[in-house]
Enzyme design. Sequence first.
Site, PDB file in Angstrom:
ATOM      1  N   MET A  32       0.826  -1.209   0.000  1.00 49.60           N
ATOM      2  CA  MET A  32       0.000   0.000   0.000  1.00 49.60           C
ATOM      3  C   MET A  32       0.865   1.266   0.000  1.00 49.60           C
ATOM      4  O   MET A  32       0.572   2.217  -0.727  1.00 49.60           O
ATOM      5  CB  MET A  32      -0.930   0.006   1.211  1.00 49.60           C
ATOM      6  CG  MET A  32      -1.900  -1.153   1.240  1.00 49.60           C
ATOM      7  SD  MET A  32      -2.878  -1.318  -0.267  1.00 49.60           S
ATOM      8  CE  MET A  32      -3.961   0.091  -0.141  1.00 49.60           C
ATOM      9  N   GLU A 110      -0.143  -4.168   9.696  1.00 54.87           N
ATOM     10  CA  GLU A 110      -1.398  -4.064  10.467  1.00 54.87           C
ATOM     11  C   GLU A 110      -1.225  -4.670  11.864  1.00 54.87           C
ATOM     12  O   GLU A 110      -1.693  -5.777  12.160  1.00 54.87           O
ATOM     13  CB  GLU A 110      -2.528  -4.770   9.676  1.00 54.87           C
ATOM     14  CG  GLU A 110      -3.918  -4.615  10.277  1.00 54.87           C
ATOM     15  CD  GLU A 110      -4.534  -3.224  10.063  1.00 54.87           C
ATOM     16  OE1 GLU A 110      -3.822  -2.296   9.689  1.00 54.87           O
ATOM     17  OE2 GLU A 110      -5.748  -3.112  10.289  1.00 54.87           O
ATOM     18  N   LYS A 115       1.315   0.481  15.306  1.00 50.70           N
ATOM     19  CA  LYS A 115       0.692   1.746  14.873  1.00 50.70           C
ATOM     20  C   LYS A 115       0.607   2.722  16.051  1.00 50.70           C
ATOM     21  O   LYS A 115       0.821   3.923  15.878  1.00 50.70           O
ATOM     22  CB  LYS A 115      -0.680   1.484  14.248  1.00 50.70           C
ATOM     23  CG  LYS A 115      -0.564   0.755  12.889  1.00 50.70           C
ATOM     24  CD  LYS A 115      -1.835   0.751  12.125  1.00 50.70           C
ATOM     25  CE  LYS A 115      -1.834  -0.222  10.953  1.00 50.70           C
ATOM     26  NZ  LYS A 115      -1.143   0.229   9.749  1.00 50.70           N
ATOM     27  N   SER A 137      -6.893  -1.172   8.139  1.00 50.76           N
ATOM     28  CA  SER A 137      -8.132  -1.815   7.696  1.00 50.76           C
ATOM     29  C   SER A 137      -9.019  -2.200   8.874  1.00 50.76           C
ATOM     30  O   SER A 137     -10.209  -2.473   8.678  1.00 50.76           O
ATOM     31  CB  SER A 137      -7.800  -3.077   6.898  1.00 50.76           C
ATOM     32  OG  SER A 137      -7.065  -2.754   5.751  1.00 50.76           O
ATOM     33  N   HIS A 158      -8.369   5.156   3.994  1.00 49.94           N
ATOM     34  CA  HIS A 158      -8.257   3.740   3.622  1.00 49.94           C
ATOM     35  C   HIS A 158      -8.222   3.625   2.104  1.00 49.94           C
ATOM     36  O   HIS A 158      -9.244   3.689   1.426  1.00 49.94           O
ATOM     37  CB  HIS A 158      -9.442   2.959   4.215  1.00 49.94           C
ATOM     38  CG  HIS A 158      -9.293   1.488   4.090  1.00 49.94           C
ATOM     39  ND1 HIS A 158     -10.138   0.710   3.327  1.00 49.94           N
ATOM     40  CD2 HIS A 158      -8.380   0.635   4.623  1.00 49.94           C
ATOM     41  CE1 HIS A 158      -9.755  -0.552   3.416  1.00 49.94           C
ATOM     42  NE2 HIS A 158      -8.695  -0.621   4.191  1.00 49.94           N
ATOM     43  N   ASN A 161      -6.387  -1.240  -3.033  1.00 48.65           N
ATOM     44  CA  ASN A 161      -5.269  -1.833  -3.767  1.00 48.65           C
ATOM     45  C   ASN A 161      -5.748  -2.290  -5.156  1.00 48.65           C
ATOM     46  O   ASN A 161      -6.788  -2.958  -5.230  1.00 48.65           O
ATOM     47  CB  ASN A 161      -4.761  -3.039  -2.966  1.00 48.65           C
ATOM     48  CG  ASN A 161      -3.488  -3.618  -3.530  1.00 48.65           C
ATOM     49  OD1 ASN A 161      -2.671  -2.914  -4.081  1.00 48.65           O
ATOM     50  ND2 ASN A 161      -3.352  -4.922  -3.403  1.00 48.65           N
TER      51      ASN A 161
END
Length: 228
Positions: A32, A110, A115, A137, A158, A161
């Site tokens: 991403m 993720e 994060k 996500s 968000h 892809n």
Amino acid sequence: MNIDVKPAPASAGMLLEPPLLARVGVIGAGQMGNGIAHTFALNGFPVTLIDVSTDALARARSTIAGNLDRQVKKGVIEAGAKEPALARITDATDVSAASEAALVIEAASEDPALKFRLFAALDEVVGPQTILATNTSSISITEIAGRTRRPQRVIGMHFMNPVPMMALVEVIRGLATSDATTATVTATPVHTAAPLRIASARFMCQTTNHAIGTRIREKMERAAKTSI
Ligand SMILES: NC(=O)c1ccc[n+]([C@@H]2O[C@H](COP(=O)([O-])OP(=O)(O)OC[C@H]3O[C@@H](n4cnc5c(N)ncnc54)[C@H](O)[C@@H]3O)[C@@H](O)[C@H]2O)c1
């Protein structure tokens, strides 16, 4: 609300006019992150692409170059747009390199703990006006924002892809996200092969179940807060 942004040539100077954002930081150079960096750079934004892995950064640059070639072959962009886009991307391995960014988009692995750490660190190094966005996500935007002293300037962006091909970005507000932050993010015209780029979450279903889960959780958190 969809912002009706028409596609424009990648080299168009108007894309740099106010109220658009200046430097964009992208955290994570994986699937991403390389697509997000590609898309912003092609649209004239200087990009700082940050990953802890120098291999990931090298792969990202090679992927972006290959994808730009593909866009040239398909006639989506002019051949002359490729090298300037690549030149707008600066690689770095530490979040402190995002210090000059007006918008930082986090697209690291993720992992909630990762994060949370990244947002706490970013909060320390960027300017007070900088908007911090996450491409998560499934993790609560409100929880991520809570790791910073600027929850009103934290938002979910968000991307889908493959980023350079997809027309939509789901914008997810946290409990504290301000209207001004949402307006700035949704007014940032970043064009892809498809005609429309930024949409507000409330009117979108074209996203992953996980992302919908995030959105629902944000709504539940908002509802819980207002019912106290
Ligand atoms: N892949 C998809 O289709 C998709 C779609 C929408 C959203 N997302 C979300 O986007 C984010 C990234 O997903 P991806 O598929 O690109 O993952 P990926 O595994 O391809 O890339 C993640 C990158 O993050 C880097 N990273 C890890 N720790 C870091 C740190 N401390 N600082 C900087 N970089 C770090 C890794 O080295 C890796 O290059 C995730 O939150 C994911 O849920 C993914």
